[in-house]
Design an enzyme around this catalytic site. Structure first.
Site, mmCIF file in Angstrom:
data_model
loop_
_atom_site.group_PDB
_atom_site.id
_atom_site.type_symbol
_atom_site.label_atom_id
_atom_site.label_comp_id
_atom_site.label_asym_id
_atom_site.label_seq_id
_atom_site.Cartn_x
_atom_site.Cartn_y
_atom_site.Cartn_z
ATOM 1 N N THR A 143 0.873 -1.179 0.000
ATOM 2 C CA THR A 143 0.000 0.000 0.000
ATOM 3 C C THR A 143 0.907 1.225 0.000
ATOM 4 O OG1 THR A 143 -1.662 -1.161 1.298
ATOM 5 C CG2 THR A 143 -1.812 1.237 1.251
ATOM 6 N N LYS A 153 -7.692 1.679 -3.096
ATOM 7 C CA LYS A 153 -7.354 1.197 -1.746
ATOM 8 C C LYS A 153 -7.502 2.319 -0.703
ATOM 9 C CE LYS A 153 -5.089 -1.020 1.583
ATOM 10 N NZ LYS A 153 -5.554 -2.195 2.280
#
Ligand code: NAD
Length: 296
Positions: free
Chosen positions: A93, A168
């Site tokens: 991420t 995300k």
């Protein structure tokens, strides 16, 4: 079967690499930490001396690293030694800008690339039930999908370079805000003499229904598997929620989007994290909400 280089064998990368071994791929793994390398070896991976050594000759490279600066450093070492036409997937991420910079590096060297961050946590990584949110060219996504299917059960192509990272952080901003909203409702209900179960029974079948309530309830009882029943052991640690909220706020500033609740959620998690709760599950934010009584 293709050879896959896997770089970054931490809490997520370790079990993801193990699932690729189980699926029959030859996995050549690399990490800075000896204990992580040893675990990958015992799962059946070959261990390389460096990230570049792992990537040389591999048809596919997967990176699972802490943040954008680690991904760019590793991709700068790895992409130039990869075979033309090979594929590189980043499942970390990271910020959208770094993801786009990484894609541009791959394009320059004739390598197909995908940003493919995940949700589902360490449990999903072990059980191969992760959700992958992907950004990149159609051709790169088509190549990546059969690899990702061995580590996850839902794979979504969200758009071009960086779109997976964008999806995300938008999703996790919803999660951070909704967990605070649910916690505030339970804290208010407590003050009003409402039982946890009564509020749950109403809100879980009414317009307040959301994942933070029905799958991850921040009070013990109504959802037996939620971390609230396990002393708020993660699960998904506060430090990771704060990381994702910070990425969302950096992206909001850079793109000019207004996210006032996202900004407030970041401030609330920052205070909870700074009070020594980095390793506490993010649903423990209800304790922080209760502690604000009389302060506002
Ligand atoms: P982690 O810290 O457990 O693992 C990261 C690994 O990368 C470590 O083993 C570290 O030694 C290795 N590393 C760092 N620099 C390296 C380099 N130059 N070469 C080789 N290895 C290197 O982190 P994690 O929990 O596995 O998370 C990885 C990523 O996935 C993060 O971006 C995180 O935000 C994201 N993520 C985590 C979760 C979760 O629940 N843990 C859920 C979703 C997404």
């Amino acid at each position: 079967m293709a050879t896959i280089a896997f770089i970054g064998l931490g809490n997520m990368g370790g079990p993801m690499a193990a699932n690729l071994v189980k699926a029959g791929y030859k996995v050549v793994a690399s990490d800075l930490v000896e204990a992580s390398r040893a675990q990958a070896k015992s799962a059946g991976a070959d261990i390389a001396e460096s990230a570049a050594a792992a990537a040389r000759g591999a048809e596919v490279v997967v990176t699972m690293l802490p943040a954008g600066k680690h991904v760019l450093a590793v991709w700068n070492d790895v992409v130039p030694v990869m075979t033309k036409g090979a594929l590189i997937i980043d499942s970390s991420t990271i910020d959208v800008e770094s993801a786009r910079t990484a894609h541009a590096l791959a394009v320059k060297h004739g390598i197909a690339s995908i940003d493919a961050p995940v949700s589902g946590g360490t449990g999903g990584a072990k059980a191969a039930t992760l959700t992958f949110m992907c950004g990149g060219e159609d051709g790169a996504f088509a190549k990546a999908r059969p690899i990702l299917e061995n580590m996850g059960k839902k794979i979504v192509h969200c758009g071009g370079a960086g779109a997976g990272q964008a999806a995300k952080i938008c999703n996790n901003m919803i999660l951070g805000i909704s967990m605070i909203a649910v916690s505030e409702a339970f804290a208010l209900g407590e003050k009003l003499g409402l039982s946890h179960q009564a509020l749950f029974d109403v809100a879980s079948t009414s317009s307040g229904q959301c994942w933070s309530l029905t799958s991850y309830c921040p009070v013990p009882g109504p959802v037996p598997a939620s971390p609230a029943n396990n002393d708020y052991r993660p699960g998904f640690a506060t430090a990771l929620m704060l990381k994702d909220l910070t990425l969302s706020q950096d992206a909001a500033k850079a793109s000019g989007a207004a996210t006032p609740l996202g900004q407030h959620a970041q401030e609330i998690y920052k205070a909870f994290d700074a009070a020594g709760n980095s390793g506490v599950d993010f649903s423990g934010i209800i304790q922080h909400v209760r502690s604000l009584t009389g302060k506002s």
